[in-house]
Design an enzyme around this catalytic site. Structure first.
Site, PDB file in Angstrom:
ATOM      1  N   THR A  89       9.528 -38.375 -35.577  1.00  0.00           N
ATOM      2  CA  THR A  89      10.408 -39.526 -36.328  1.00  0.00           C
ATOM      3  C   THR A  89       9.713 -40.248 -37.064  1.00  0.00           C
ATOM      4  O   THR A  89       9.478 -40.547 -38.144  1.00  0.00           O
ATOM      5  CB  THR A  89      11.402 -39.987 -35.749  1.00  0.00           C
ATOM      6  OG1 THR A  89      12.532 -38.978 -35.071  1.00  0.00           O
ATOM      7  CG2 THR A  89      12.435 -40.896 -36.589  1.00  0.00           C
ATOM      8  N   GLU A 127      17.895 -46.272 -29.001  1.00  0.00           N
ATOM      9  CA  GLU A 127      16.802 -45.584 -29.760  1.00  0.00           C
ATOM     10  C   GLU A 127      15.663 -46.336 -30.193  1.00  0.00           C
ATOM     11  O   GLU A 127      14.385 -45.735 -30.468  1.00  0.00           O
ATOM     12  CB  GLU A 127      17.818 -45.616 -31.036  1.00  0.00           C
ATOM     13  CG  GLU A 127      18.860 -44.551 -31.334  1.00  0.00           C
ATOM     14  CD  GLU A 127      18.111 -43.077 -31.783  1.00  0.00           C
ATOM     15  OE1 GLU A 127      17.475 -42.760 -30.811  1.00  0.00           O
ATOM     16  OE2 GLU A 127      18.464 -42.448 -32.778  1.00  0.00           O
TER      17      GLU A 127
HETATM   18  N1  HSE Z   1      17.900 -41.221 -40.332  1.00  0.00           N
HETATM   19  C1  HSE Z   1      16.899 -41.121 -39.509  1.00  0.00           C
HETATM   20  C2  HSE Z   1      15.798 -40.744 -40.242  1.00  0.00           C
HETATM   21  C3  HSE Z   1      17.132 -40.042 -38.186  1.00  0.00           C
HETATM   22  O1  HSE Z   1      15.908 -39.866 -40.940  1.00  0.00           O
HETATM   23  O2  HSE Z   1      14.604 -41.084 -40.026  1.00  0.00           O
HETATM   24  C4  HSE Z   1      16.137 -40.113 -37.270  1.00  0.00           C
HETATM   25  O3  HSE Z   1      16.339 -40.968 -36.241  1.00  0.00           O
END
Ligand code: HSE
Length: 309
Positions: free
Chosen positions: A181, A128
């Site tokens: 993201t 990730e």
């Molecule tokens: N928890 C993360 C976010 C998930 O909402 O940014 C995306 O990788």
């Protein structure tokens, strides 16, 4: 074992109230990956289909993870990897997480299953980081463990696998717009009001209690996000219309899947899920924005071995 073909599930992270700490795996979509042992050490990607991703071993989340797992274990062999993406990167459904978690799982199988799920999650978090710069655990842990998971702590990493009520279904719509993201994290506030924090953590507790007690009403009442969703929904065209359409058709709740743009709705039973699917589809079909949709059960087992030799 010299050859392995696996299914790595897509995942819905956050689940409304649990930003960066809750997630679940879905059954309907995911990646297929193959791992072939080679006498020559090292990692090589021989084929990628379904998405335009890099073959550079250190820049691709899957191969970077395989490399790290093999190095960590001082493996005396190498791995050739193929990746078939069953869903698009940038969808909010844990695309890089599926590849990273699948990579950790596959490499571990060829090593004779020496690592625990927690260790596999840590390897996958590295993937990730390679893919999006932050080692977030919610998507990868859901893909590794299956079902619903809670990331109870990041330091040290602690993952709690939660029960899944049997009639729980998810309906999702993926509008074909790009939400990175990184951008979706930049719109978030760095500080929140105490009263909002109270509401949010009470809902996390309620959702988890609802999962343990099969209490769909409690799950429904708890699927509320007053901290992240108000900021991120601006990045997703017609978010409120989709959410209203889902609730009107009987969904327990709806929210942003991960960092979006996919919107998910949780439902009790197949019949309601079908109605929610149709109502969401109806609400989006005249927007001029292309979209894909699916209905799925929650995936309980995480990674699935399709073939091994
Ligand atoms: N928890 C993360 C976010 C998930 O909402 O940014 C995306 O990788």
């Amino acid at each position: 074992m010299d050859y392995l073909k696996i299914f790595a599930p897509a995942t819905v992270a956050n689940v409304s109230c649990g930003f960066d700490s809750l997630g679940f795996a879905v059954d309907a979509i995911g990646d297929e990956m193959t791992f072939t042992k080679t006498t020559e050490k090292g990692v090589k990607i021989t084929n990628i289909t379904g998405a335009d991703l890099t073959y550079n071993v250190d820049e691709n989340a899957a191969s970077a993870v395989v490399k790290k797992v093999l190095n960590d274990a001082n493996a005396e062999f190498g791995i050739e990897l193929t990746i078939h993406k069953g869903f698009s990167p940038g969808s909010g459904l844990g695309s890089s997480a599926a590849s990273a978690a699948g990579a950790a799982f596959g490499a571990n199988q060829l090593l004779g299953n020496i690592y625990s799920d927690l260790e596999l999650t840590k390897f996958a978090m590295f993937g990730e980081e390679v893919a999006c710069g932050t080692p977030i655990a919610d998507n990868v842990s859901a893909a590794v463990y299956g079902g619903f998971v809670l990331v109870r702590s990041y330091h040290p990493l602690e993952i709690i696998k939660l029960p899944v009520p049997s009639e729980l279904r998810v309906v999702a719509i993926h509008p074909q717009v790009e939400v990175k993201t990184k951008d979706a994290r930049e719109v978030l506030p760095t500080q929140i009001a105490l009263k909002n924090a109270v509401t949010q953590w009470a809902n996390v507790g309620g959702l988890i209690s609802g999962l343990y007690s099969n209490n769909y009403e409690l799950i429904s009442n708890s699927l509320v996000d007053i901290i992240v969703e108000p900021h991120r929904k601006k990045l997703i065209p017609h978010f409120d219309d989709v959410k209203n359409a889902a609730i009107k058709a009987g969904a327990l709740g709806a929210g942003i899947s991960g960092s979006g743009p996919t919107i998910f709705a949780l439902c009790k039973g197949d019949e309601v899920a079908e109605k929610v699917y149709k109502n969401i589809e109806e609400s989006y079909k005249n927007t001029g924005i292309e979209f894909t949709m699916f209905i799925s059960k929650v995936n309980h087992e995480g990674m699935k071995i399709i073939k091994s030799l």
